[in-house]
Design a protein around this motif. Structure first.
Motif, PDB file in Angstrom:
ATOM      1  N   LEU A  58       4.322  -1.791  -1.497  1.00 35.42           N
ATOM      2  CA  LEU A  58       4.672  -0.705  -2.423  1.00 35.42           C
ATOM      3  C   LEU A  58       4.940   0.598  -1.676  1.00 35.42           C
ATOM      4  O   LEU A  58       5.944   1.274  -1.924  1.00 35.42           O
ATOM      5  CB  LEU A  58       3.542  -0.506  -3.437  1.00 35.42           C
ATOM      6  N   LEU A  59       4.061   0.950  -0.745  1.00 36.86           N
ATOM      7  CA  LEU A  59       4.194   2.223  -0.052  1.00 36.86           C
ATOM      8  C   LEU A  59       5.327   2.215   0.969  1.00 36.86           C
ATOM      9  O   LEU A  59       5.834   3.280   1.336  1.00 36.86           O
ATOM     10  CB  LEU A  59       2.876   2.585   0.641  1.00 36.86           C
ATOM     11  N   GLN A  70       8.235   1.198   0.465  1.00 34.51           N
ATOM     12  CA  GLN A  70       9.533   1.287  -0.208  1.00 34.51           C
ATOM     13  C   GLN A  70      10.204   2.640  -0.027  1.00 34.51           C
ATOM     14  O   GLN A  70      11.389   2.792  -0.301  1.00 34.51           O
ATOM     15  CB  GLN A  70       9.362   1.000  -1.708  1.00 34.51           C
ATOM     16  N   THR A  71       9.469   3.638   0.441  1.00 33.94           N
ATOM     17  CA  THR A  71      10.042   4.974   0.569  1.00 33.94           C
ATOM     18  C   THR A  71       9.490   5.668   1.802  1.00 33.94           C
ATOM     19  O   THR A  71       8.356   5.430   2.208  1.00 33.94           O
ATOM     20  CB  THR A  71       9.731   5.835  -0.673  1.00 33.94           C
ATOM     21  N   LYS A  76       7.156  10.774  -2.913  1.00 33.96           N
ATOM     22  CA  LYS A  76       7.328   9.497  -3.610  1.00 33.96           C
ATOM     23  C   LYS A  76       6.218   8.515  -3.222  1.00 33.96           C
ATOM     24  O   LYS A  76       5.716   7.760  -4.059  1.00 33.96           O
ATOM     25  CB  LYS A  76       8.705   8.903  -3.271  1.00 33.96           C
ATOM     26  N   LEU A  77       5.824   8.547  -1.944  1.00 31.85           N
ATOM     27  CA  LEU A  77       4.734   7.671  -1.491  1.00 31.85           C
ATOM     28  C   LEU A  77       3.452   7.979  -2.255  1.00 31.85           C
ATOM     29  O   LEU A  77       2.741   7.067  -2.696  1.00 31.85           O
ATOM     30  CB  LEU A  77       4.530   7.847   0.010  1.00 31.85           C
ATOM     31  N   GLN A 113       3.238   9.336  -5.194  1.00 34.67           N
ATOM     32  CA  GLN A 113       3.421   8.885  -6.578  1.00 34.67           C
ATOM     33  C   GLN A 113       3.160   7.386  -6.693  1.00 34.67           C
ATOM     34  O   GLN A 113       2.509   6.917  -7.639  1.00 34.67           O
ATOM     35  CB  GLN A 113       4.837   9.205  -7.047  1.00 34.67           C
ATOM     36  N   ASN A 114       3.673   6.622  -5.724  1.00 35.39           N
ATOM     37  CA  ASN A 114       3.437   5.170  -5.735  1.00 35.39           C
ATOM     38  C   ASN A 114       1.955   4.851  -5.571  1.00 35.39           C
ATOM     39  O   ASN A 114       1.436   3.918  -6.186  1.00 35.39           O
ATOM     40  CB  ASN A 114       4.247   4.501  -4.618  1.00 35.39           C
ATOM     41  N   GLN A 128      -0.525   6.795  -6.541  1.00 32.52           N
ATOM     42  CA  GLN A 128      -1.150   7.119  -7.827  1.00 32.52           C
ATOM     43  C   GLN A 128      -0.935   5.997  -8.835  1.00 32.52           C
ATOM     44  O   GLN A 128      -1.858   5.617  -9.571  1.00 32.52           O
ATOM     45  CB  GLN A 128      -0.561   8.432  -8.374  1.00 32.52           C
ATOM     46  N   TRP A 129       0.263   5.457  -8.847  1.00 34.76           N
ATOM     47  CA  TRP A 129       0.561   4.335  -9.750  1.00 34.76           C
ATOM     48  C   TRP A 129      -0.321   3.130  -9.434  1.00 34.76           C
ATOM     49  O   TRP A 129      -0.854   2.471 -10.330  1.00 34.76           O
ATOM     50  CB  TRP A 129       2.038   3.974  -9.624  1.00 34.76           C
ATOM     51  N   PHE A 130      -0.498   2.858  -8.139  1.00 33.51           N
ATOM     52  CA  PHE A 130      -1.320   1.730  -7.705  1.00 33.51           C
ATOM     53  C   PHE A 130      -2.773   1.943  -8.132  1.00 33.51           C
ATOM     54  O   PHE A 130      -3.432   1.018  -8.620  1.00 33.51           O
ATOM     55  CB  PHE A 130      -1.223   1.598  -6.184  1.00 33.51           C
TER      56      PHE A 130
END
Length: 464
Positions: free
Chosen positions: A63-64, A66-67, A72-73, A75-76, A78-80
């Motif tokens: 996931l991390l 990807q950017t 953005k990292l 944000q990803n 936080q989503w995780f």
């Protein structure tokens, strides 16, 4: 400019490795102190289990990665975290400290490759600390030493090792008698390894690696971490010597189909499977191929899932649930197959712990054409519809254990035979718009039961 890009990539990889490392400590801490902060489906997972740890690390890394954009990292990340923990958990001191630490590490002002003052996790107090003192005078690197005669590292496994390290992996050195290693020297050279040749002999690669590794801090003054990749116990002395020189040592050894990575600084063990885990599409295809082979061998259509699992284990040296949990942390192979029933059908009889699987076969084109032109006209009344469903159920009951047919499977076969959905015919005839309600309330031929969250249909006694 290319060097700048390389440095940014190294920093990004190092940051992801640190996030992985710190988050695992947070998870262990919360599980031991406040397990209620996990969402329900992750609360009962054994996070000390190496398979769960590896699956979590790989999913987070994917996931991390990807950017390259730091915002953005975050944000990803936080989503995780929101997928793992309930909203109230973000007020806990441990998680707040973790987020503050990662925020500092990812800030433009922070030097990712700092010296020995890098952030640490105090395991004894189970609290994250961020004792960060940036250093502009020194940058740290990681070095990998590989006994290529003892362990083979794939590109994927090497990528996993970079997530374990805190510093970018800048130097990779492999030791072997390359005359006896086939084309492995070519592959490793293409992956930027320095190759050191030794004469043929049982312990020559070990000896050369120990001599070289013992002076590695003199050859590479910037080294902070060393990955010692060998299962030979003789490497213990080298690891101890490197630690005495103030280096963090990762002892990488192979046990069966897993690599064990031991961090000498923290005492933490990591596990990584050296087997190739297939993606979901390939996984389903592999199971389909096994079922096809078993059909030819036995002339049966339905097989116990445990039987298919045994064959899969023997053929691919992988456990079905291991593949499932790799892609979906809290799922089993049964859950995956239930989700992909357009390819493989799974059936769980009532009061029976055994699940059964079969192939889902699409009708041939000429059958569809015949069904569309002839059979659709046959369903012109409620009686016609009930008769048609009885005929399909009679055929399908022979294929299902205990004669119970999942209602969605029955509906699907009706669609295939008549070229139109059963609910559409119900609407055209002015009957109940729900297929299950029609079978229960407007027909005298069927028994409908709810078994393990699925509706199952069978013919009433005396009709089958």
């Amino acid at each position: 400019m290319p060097n700048d890009n390389l440095a940014r990539n190294d920093n990004h990889t190092a940051l992801i490795g640190k996030i992985n490392y710190y988050l695992y400590q947070v998870i262990i801490t919360i599980q031991e102190q406040q397990p209620n902060l996990f969402v329900d489906k992750y609360r009962s997972i054994d996070w000390h289990n190496s398979r769960n740890q590896s699956a979590l690390s790989l999913k987070l890394t994917s996931l991390l990665s990807q950017t390259q954009d730091q915002n953005k990292l975050l944000q990803n990340l936080q989503w995780f975290l929101k997928a793992l923990f309930i909203p109230e958990s973000f007020d806990s001191p441990v998680l707040r400290k973790f987020l503050d630490t990662i925020q500092q590490l990812s800030s433009p002002e922070y030097e990712l490759n700092e010296s020995s003052h890098s952030p640490e996790i105090d395991l004894s107090k189970k609290v994250l600390t961020a004792a960060t003192t940036p250093s502009n005078q020194q940058t740290g690197i990681a070095i990998l030493l590989l006994d290529a005669e003892n362990i083979q590292l794939s590109a994927e496994t090497e990528k996993f090792l970079t997530t374990v390290c805190h510093y970018p992996l800048h130097v990779k050195i492999a030791f072997a008698n390359w005359c006896s290693m086939g084309k492995q020297d070519i592959e490793l050279h293409q992956r930027s390894y320095d190759l050191i040749h030794v004469p043929a002999g049982k312990d020559n690669a070990d000896g050369k690696m120990i001599v070289f590794g013992s002076s590695i801090h003199e050859r590479y003054p910037q080294v902070q971490e060393v990955l010692v990749c060998s299962s030979d116990k003789v490497m213990t002395n080298l690891c101890n010597r490197l630690q005495q020189n103030g280096l963090t040592v990762y002892r990488v050894s192979q046990q069966g189909t897993n690599l064990k990575i031991f961090n000498s600084n923290t005492g933490i063990n990591y596990t990584h499977s050296v087997l190739e885990i297939p993606n979901i599409d390939k996984f389903i295809k592999q199971i389909q191929n096994i079922i096809v082979s078993e059909e030819k061998r036995t002339s049966n259509q339905w097989f116990k899932l445990s039987q298919i699992a045994q064959i899969y284990k023997h053929k691919y040296n992988l456990d079905l649930n291991e593949v499932a949990s790799y892609h979906y942390l809290d799922k089993t192979a049964k859950d995956i197959l239930t989700k992909y029933q357009s390819d493989v059908v799974i059936y769980q009889p009532a009061d029976n712990p055994e699940a059964y699987v079969a192939l889902f076969r699409k009708p041939q084109l000429h059958d569809l054409n015949h069904n569309n032109s002839v059979r659709k006209q046959e369903v012109a009344s409620k009686a016609d519809l009930e008769k048609a469903v009885v005929a399909i159920t009679t055929t399908l009951m022979k294929k299902f254990p205990n004669n119970y047919v999942p209602i969605e499977y029955l509906s699907g076969h009706f669609n295939k035979q008549y070229g139109v959905g059963v609910n559409k015919i119900l609407g055209n005839l002015g009957l109940a718009r729900n297929f299950r309600i029609f079978l229960v309330n407007e027909c005298n031929s069927f028994d409908v039961y709810r078994i393990d969250e699925r509706w199952q249909v069978t013919l009433k006694e005396g009709l089958s």
